[in-house]
Write a protein that holds these residues in place. Structure first.
Motif, PDB file in Angstrom:
ATOM      1  N   ILE A 254      40.744  29.509  -7.976  1.00  0.00           N
ATOM      2  CA  ILE A 254      40.898  30.962  -7.914  1.00  0.00           C
ATOM      3  C   ILE A 254      41.135  31.394  -6.470  1.00  0.00           C
ATOM      4  O   ILE A 254      40.990  30.609  -5.535  1.00  0.00           O
ATOM      5  N   GLY A 255      41.482  32.670  -6.302  1.00  0.00           N
ATOM      6  CA  GLY A 255      41.575  33.266  -4.969  1.00  0.00           C
ATOM      7  C   GLY A 255      42.525  32.532  -4.057  1.00  0.00           C
ATOM      8  O   GLY A 255      43.674  32.241  -4.412  1.00  0.00           O
ATOM      9  N   SER A 256      42.032  32.186  -2.879  1.00  0.00           N
ATOM     10  CA  SER A 256      42.890  31.539  -1.885  1.00  0.00           C
ATOM     11  C   SER A 256      43.311  30.139  -2.291  1.00  0.00           C
ATOM     12  O   SER A 256      44.247  29.575  -1.717  1.00  0.00           O
ATOM     13  N   ASN A 257      42.631  29.561  -3.296  1.00  0.00           N
ATOM     14  CA  ASN A 257      42.977  28.213  -3.747  1.00  0.00           C
ATOM     15  C   ASN A 257      43.981  28.191  -4.892  1.00  0.00           C
ATOM     16  O   ASN A 257      44.418  27.116  -5.311  1.00  0.00           O
ATOM     17  N   ALA A 258      44.353  29.355  -5.397  1.00  0.00           N
ATOM     18  CA  ALA A 258      45.323  29.407  -6.492  1.00  0.00           C
ATOM     19  C   ALA A 258      46.658  28.824  -6.049  1.00  0.00           C
ATOM     20  O   ALA A 258      47.067  28.965  -4.893  1.00  0.00           O
ATOM     21  N   ALA A 286      47.478  29.734  -2.334  1.00  0.00           N
ATOM     22  CA  ALA A 286      47.644  31.129  -1.894  1.00  0.00           C
ATOM     23  C   ALA A 286      47.182  31.323  -0.458  1.00  0.00           C
ATOM     24  O   ALA A 286      47.698  32.191   0.255  1.00  0.00           O
ATOM     25  N   GLY A 287      46.220  30.524  -0.003  1.00  0.00           N
ATOM     26  CA  GLY A 287      45.718  30.631   1.360  1.00  0.00           C
ATOM     27  C   GLY A 287      46.587  29.942   2.389  1.00  0.00           C
ATOM     28  O   GLY A 287      46.252  29.936   3.580  1.00  0.00           O
ATOM     29  N   GLY A 288      47.703  29.335   1.939  1.00  0.00           N
ATOM     30  CA  GLY A 288      48.613  28.670   2.871  1.00  0.00           C
ATOM     31  C   GLY A 288      48.350  27.197   3.038  1.00  0.00           C
ATOM     32  O   GLY A 288      49.151  26.486   3.648  1.00  0.00           O
ATOM     33  N   HIS A 289      47.210  26.710   2.504  1.00  0.00           N
ATOM     34  CA  HIS A 289      46.935  25.278   2.586  1.00  0.00           C
ATOM     35  C   HIS A 289      47.542  24.572   1.370  1.00  0.00           C
ATOM     36  O   HIS A 289      48.356  25.173   0.661  1.00  0.00           O
ATOM     37  N   SER A 290      47.169  23.334   1.119  1.00  0.00           N
ATOM     38  CA  SER A 290      47.911  22.523   0.141  1.00  0.00           C
ATOM     39  C   SER A 290      46.990  21.788  -0.820  1.00  0.00           C
ATOM     40  O   SER A 290      45.864  21.435  -0.486  1.00  0.00           O
ATOM     41  N   ALA A 345      44.061  22.959  12.012  1.00  0.00           N
ATOM     42  CA  ALA A 345      44.603  23.474  10.754  1.00  0.00           C
ATOM     43  C   ALA A 345      46.041  23.008  10.535  1.00  0.00           C
ATOM     44  O   ALA A 345      46.829  22.914  11.479  1.00  0.00           O
ATOM     45  N   VAL A 346      46.351  22.709   9.276  1.00  0.00           N
ATOM     46  CA  VAL A 346      47.716  22.297   8.923  1.00  0.00           C
ATOM     47  C   VAL A 346      48.088  22.990   7.613  1.00  0.00           C
ATOM     48  O   VAL A 346      47.328  22.973   6.641  1.00  0.00           O
ATOM     49  N   THR A 347      49.238  23.634   7.587  1.00  0.00           N
ATOM     50  CA  THR A 347      49.655  24.431   6.435  1.00  0.00           C
ATOM     51  C   THR A 347      50.602  23.661   5.525  1.00  0.00           C
ATOM     52  O   THR A 347      51.152  22.621   5.899  1.00  0.00           O
ATOM     53  N   PHE A 348      50.784  24.220   4.333  1.00  0.00           N
ATOM     54  CA  PHE A 348      51.769  23.670   3.397  1.00  0.00           C
ATOM     55  C   PHE A 348      53.156  23.647   4.028  1.00  0.00           C
ATOM     56  O   PHE A 348      53.875  22.652   3.929  1.00  0.00           O
ATOM     57  N   ASP A 349      53.528  24.749   4.683  1.00  0.00           N
ATOM     58  CA  ASP A 349      54.852  24.819   5.303  1.00  0.00           C
ATOM     59  C   ASP A 349      55.037  23.708   6.326  1.00  0.00           C
ATOM     60  O   ASP A 349      56.097  23.088   6.407  1.00  0.00           O
TER      61      ASP A 349
END
Length: 504
Positions: A254-258, A286-290, A345-349
């Motif tokens: 849920i939330g940022s983990n969706a 949704a939070g930008g992580h993966s 920190a490392v993002t999906f992008d």
């Protein structure tokens, strides 16, 4: 009353019935009907009329019917008995004028729009299952709704149902869960946990049990607002029973983990003749992580296969950057939430576009032989290649090709494949500025050609001087050539080729 119209006299009896009927006062309020997935299904309009009655008009988004309709006490989430029968919906529309409840109690427009109740449209006269509802009065919802899927634990296999956060007008939030894994007659404990399902975490909020007979649960959250819950770093677990909380029958982030629906897939290639291959899929949260799902075939039942993301490319090798969940040899699968590497920190992008890394899956904790592997991020090959043919120099007999392979980050994987070299010899190689006809100095050091295999492989992203240089540069505008030398002790040139602009 006498009216004169164009020379004619028309008489109207004051006692004739008014053909127009009661008129709207101008006060009206509309509520949205939502279906069982909380998608808009239509509207319910309440209009005050000047004879102190209320006209209720239902308009569906389609022209279906017949659908029995009623006003009930309670809410969508705490359903109650019928208090007003409405006209059955035909061809998507129903109109009812109301002056009293079913029990004869008079009711006004203000009473109805502030009623602790809801409007329900049912599937059909023969099936009174609720198809859509509109909450009234204190139960009215704002339209802020967040929906999350449910999955079979430790997979991305979606099940029927979902998790719904529905904001009420008073700022409180309904957490509704619909899930088919419910067992008839059983109550299934549910909680919101911290972190993602792949990471696991402690209980943050206890929810009302899922009713295994109705496959439904609703909990009113009064100490967390919608913005907080819809961005929460958490997940929902549905357990088998109070006596067996260890058995999770369904779960959803849920939330940022969706999951946003955006993902990038890489092919995991077999290594060391192990027969292990498959895919690595990076899903954006949704939070930008993966979320990383590794799905392999050929793994060993009962064995845990350690997995990591390493720095650099697979061709270069590098240290561990991100430890991953070991692949379950029985299922071939592993899920890992990725938020950071050892540098931060490392993002999906980043992971899927520019990250300088690769993924390794190993045989076992005792034997770290690589069984499957893939470049990721910026190290992925684009498919663009340029090849140049070497010419032997001074009768050396050494010939071959130089193949430039473009990576997503613009760098180059250069492979020299030579013939005529001898086992045990090492042949220094360089890219020089200029051309074979107009020689220049060394610009880029390359890995030496190994005499036995005739191979040399080098990743190139800059010159020896530290100036960035791309695949596009090297193969189009750069004026250069490659020399392969006899040995470190004798730098006689045995083979060479022009590259880039010098080869045109």
């Amino acid at each position: 009353m006498i009216l004169a119209v164009a020379g004619m006299t028309i008489s109207c009896d004051d006692d004739d019935e008014d053909p127009v009927g009661p008129l709207p006062t101008g006060d009206q309020k509309s509520f949205i009907l939502y279906d069982n997935s909380f998608d808009p299904f239509g509207t319910v309009l309440f209009e005050e009329l000047d004879d102190n009655t209320t006209r209720v008009t239902i308009n569906l988004n389609d022209n279906t019917g017949p659908h029995p309709a009623h006003i009930h006490s309670g809410s969508t989430f705490e359903q109650g008995s019928i208090v007003v029968d409405l006209t059955t919906i035909e061809n998507g529309t129903s109109v009812t004028v109301i002056s009293e409840l079913n029990d004869g109690t008079g009711v006004t427009y203000a009473d109805l729009i502030n009623l602790d109740g809801y409007v329900a449209a049912h599937v059909s006269p023969g099936d009174l299952t609720v198809a859509a509802t509109a909450d009234l009065g204190p139960n009215e919802v704002t339209g802020n709704i967040a929906t999350y899927p449910l999955y079979v634990p430790n997979t991305l296999d979606q099940i029927n149902g979902g998790i719904f956060f529905v904001e009420r007008g008073d700022g409180n939030v309904w957490v509704a869960v619909s899930a088919e894994p419910g067992v008839e007659g059983m109550m299934h404990p549910m909680h919101i946990h911290d972190n993602s399902a792949a990471e696991t975490g402690g209980i943050a909020i206890t929810l009302n049990d899922l009713n295994g007979t109705t496959d439904f649960s609703a909990t009113l959250i009064e100490d967390q607002d919608f913005a907080t819950l819809s961005s929460y770093n958490g997940y929902v677990n549905i357990h088998e029973s109070a006596d067996n909380l260890q058995n999770i029958v369904a779960q959803g982030d849920i939330g940022s983990n969706a999951l946003t629906g955006t993902f990038v897939e890489y092919t995991m290639a077999e290594r060391n003749n192990t027969g292990v291959s498959g895919v690595a899929q990076f899903y954006e949260r949704a939070g930008g992580h993966s979320l990383l799902m590794v799905d392999l075939t050929g793994t060993i039942e009962g064995t845990a296969h350690p997995s990591h993301i390493h720095f650099n490319s697979a061709e270069e090798g590098g240290g561990i950057a991100i430890p991953l969940t070991s692949v379950d040899g029985t299922t071939g699968m592993a899920l890992t939430t990725i938020r950071e590497d050892e540098n931060g920190a490392v993002t999906f992008d980043s992971l899927t576009t520019s990250y300088d890394g690769y993924l390794n899956v190993h045989l076992s904790g005792e034997d770290l032989t690589v069984v499957s592997q893939s470049n990721i991020g910026g190290n992925v090959f684009t498919g663009s290649t340029t090849q140049y043919a070497f010419a032997a120099v001074d009768g050396s007999g050494v010939e071959g090709t130089a193949t430039f392979n473009e990576r997503l980050n613009g760098s180059t994987w250069l492979v020299l494949e030579m013939t005529g070299t001898a086992q045990g010899n090492t042949h220094p190689s360089h890219i020089h500025s200029g051309s074979v006809a107009s020689p220049g100095g060394i610009a880029i050091d390359l890995s030496s050609v190994e005499g036995g295999s005739g191979m040399s492989m080098t990743n190139i992203d800059q010159t020896n001087a530290g100036d960035p240089i791309t695949y596009e540069d090297l193969t189009t505008t750069y004026e250069g050539y490659i020399n392969v030398h006899l040995s470190a002790q004798d730098l006689s040139v045995v083979s060479q080729t022009n590259i880039g602009a010098s080869a045109q």
